[in-house]
Motif scaffolding. Structure first.
Motif, PDB file in Angstrom:
ATOM      1  N   GLN A  79      -9.252   3.432   4.021  1.00 33.50           N
ATOM      2  CA  GLN A  79      -8.056   4.169   3.647  1.00 33.50           C
ATOM      3  C   GLN A  79      -8.473   5.064   2.526  1.00 33.50           C
ATOM      4  OE1 GLN A  79      -6.067   3.994   6.523  1.00 33.50           O
ATOM      5  NE2 GLN A  79      -4.724   4.798   5.030  1.00 33.50           N
ATOM      6  N   HIS A 111      -3.906   0.674  -0.359  1.00 33.69           N
ATOM      7  CA  HIS A 111      -3.250   1.184   0.920  1.00 33.69           C
ATOM      8  C   HIS A 111      -3.470   0.248   2.004  1.00 33.69           C
ATOM      9  CE1 HIS A 111      -1.660   5.413  -0.523  1.00 33.69           C
ATOM     10  NE2 HIS A 111      -2.228   4.860  -1.670  1.00 33.69           N
ATOM     11  N   THR A 113      -2.736  -0.766   6.107  1.00 34.27           N
ATOM     12  CA  THR A 113      -2.183  -0.342   7.311  1.00 34.27           C
ATOM     13  C   THR A 113      -1.895  -1.491   8.053  1.00 34.27           C
ATOM     14  OG1 THR A 113      -4.284  -0.238   8.091  1.00 34.27           O
ATOM     15  CG2 THR A 113      -3.362   1.977   7.342  1.00 34.27           C
ATOM     16  N   MET A 151       2.803   1.035   7.024  1.00 32.47           N
ATOM     17  CA  MET A 151       1.976   1.146   5.603  1.00 32.47           C
ATOM     18  C   MET A 151       2.608   0.292   4.696  1.00 32.47           C
ATOM     19  SD  MET A 151      -0.287   3.950   3.575  1.00 32.47           S
ATOM     20  CE  MET A 151      -0.908   4.864   5.390  1.00 32.47           C
TER      21      MET A 151
END
Length: 169
Positions: A79, A111, A113, A151
C-alpha cells in the motif's frame, strides 16, 4: 459512497510491538523508494513505475540487510508503494507538491486492505497478530457487528494515542 469511522484503539504490548515494527518498515520502504525514484529521475530523467518499485521491494526482502521486511505483513508495504505512485502521479499532473521523506517523530500509519485483516462480529484481527485489536466504537447509529470495511488504517499519533480507521463503501 465511501465513509470512514475513526476510533481509539488500545493494542496490547505484543500488538504495539508488531505495529511499531510495521510502521518502521512502512517508513523505510517509503523513504528508500523515494530516494531511488529521485536518484533515477535525476540521473536518467525517467520516471519509476509501480511495477519497478514492487520488484525492488521483493529484491530488498531477499537481501540479508533488509530481510526483516518479511517479518511484517506485506500488505501495508504494498500500500505504501501504491500511495507513493499516486503521490508522484499527482505531482507530475500539477495537483500536488513533490512527495517528502517520512520522519519517525510524526504520525505513523499502516494501511491494511481486505486481504490483511478480518472483521467478524465487531472483532478486528490484523495480519501477523495473534489477538484481536481492541478499539472503542463511539458511533451509536452504526452497528459495528454489521460493519464491512474495505480498508483499515492503524495509526499512532506523536503523543502516543492509537487509532483505527475503518473505510466503508
Amino acid at each position: 459512497m465511501r465513509t470512514a469511522y475513526r476510533c481509539r484503539a488500545y493494542p496490547t504490548s505484543e500488538q504495539a510491538a508488531v505495529l511499531n515494527r510495521t510502521f518502521g518498515c512502512v517508513r523505510l520502504v517509503w523513504n528508500k523508494t523515494l530516494s531511488e525514484r529521485n536518484r533515477r529521475y535525476r540521473a536518467e530523467g525517467m520516471r519509476t513505475s509501480y511495477r519497478q518499485t514492487d520488484a525492488a521491494l521483493t529484491e530488498w526482502k531477499r537481501t540479508g540487510e533488509l530481510a526483516f521486511l518479511s517479518e511484517v505483513s506485506c500488505v501495508p508495504l504494498q500500500q505504501t508503494l501504491r500511495h507513493q505512485h499516486t503521490a508522484f502521479a499527482n505531482f507530475f499532473a500539477g495537483r500536488a507538491r513533490v512527495p517528502k521523506f517520512k520522519s519517525r517523530t510524526g504520525r505513523q500509519s499502516a494501511h491494511y486492505t481486505r486481504s490483511a485483516f478480518r472483521m467478524r462480529e465487531g472483532v478486528l484481527m490484523l495480519a501477523k497478530t495473534s489477538a484481536p485489536l481492541r478499539f472503542v466504537w463511539s458511533f451509536g447509529d452504526v452497528d459495528v457487528a454489521a460493519l464491512n470495511p474495505t480498508m483499515v488504517v492503524v495509526s499512532r499519533e506523536p503523543d502516543g494515542r492509537w487509532y483505527v480507521t475503518f473505510a466503508v463503501d
